[in-house]
Design a protein around this motif. Structure first.
Motif: not given
Length: 216
Positions: A134-150
């Protein structure tokens, strides 16, 4: 969502979805009945899990590409009657950049209607998946929060969906048939709680398609 071709084995029952010891199809993958009786079948399974490209949707901005994967596993099927069956499938990623584990549980019923050529069907299933799946498809890593806005999110293992698939099949002859279907998928628990689904998606997914079936 359209599926265009379906190949399966031939069996003595009249239903066009029946399979023999060796099967290849879009729903069940490819496998062989190592153990086969009047009511039980079990054996190894090879399955294809599609990946995800960041360019597939603007909703995926800031997230990672997920490679497609072959999955290996096993299945058990119980057929109490020619018209219906219950199944359990275990599958695990063996290629690509993930190593997720999935367990599918469900059942399917098909019955003749109107004439000997028409069949109505209904398939119900649910899938359990672990965190690695599930992590690759639905997880949001800390280093992805800025670029994704999630917001950061790490899904737990759990049941990811429940799916209903009604279908209508017309059988031309002993070898050829065609089928139309609608798939309704309701996302559950760790998937439905993902910020990707809550902010940019919906837990209710509807798709449909057409199948051309050939029995060999």
């Amino acid at each position: 969502h359209t599926r265009s071709f379906h190949v399966t084995g031939v069996q003595t029952c009249a239903l066009p979805i029946c399979r023999e010891r060796l099967f290849v199809n879009v729903d069940d993958g490819a496998g062989v009945d190592i153990i086969s009786t009047d009511h039980w079948a079990m054996g190894p399974l090879l399955f294809w899990r599609p990946g995800r490209g960041v360019s597939d949707s603007s909703d995926l901005r800031g997230l990672d590409h997920v490679e497609s994967s072959f999955q290996a596993g096993a299945f058990v099927q119980y057929t109490p009657h020619d018209c219906c069956d219950l199944f359990l499938r275990y599958r695990r990623d063996v290629t690509g950049d993930t190593n997720g584990t999935y367990v599918d549980v469900g059942g399917e019923i098909n019955a003749p209607i109107a004439s000997a050529h028409w069949f109505a069907g209904l398939k119900l299933s649910t899938t359990w998946a672990d965190n690695a799946a599930l992590q690759p498809f639905f997880g949001i890593r800390q280093n992805q929060t800025t670029g994704s806005g999630l917001a950061a999110y790490r899904p737990d293992s759990g049941f990811k969906d429940i799916t209903a698939q009604p279908s209508l099949t017309y059988q031309f002859d002993d070898r050829w048939a065609t089928q139309v279907f609608v798939t309704y998928e309701h996302l559950l628990g760790p998937v439905a709680d993902s910020p990707l689904i809550k902010s940019r998606g919906t837990p209710d997914q509807i798709s449909g398609g057409w199948l051309l079936l050939y029995h060999f």
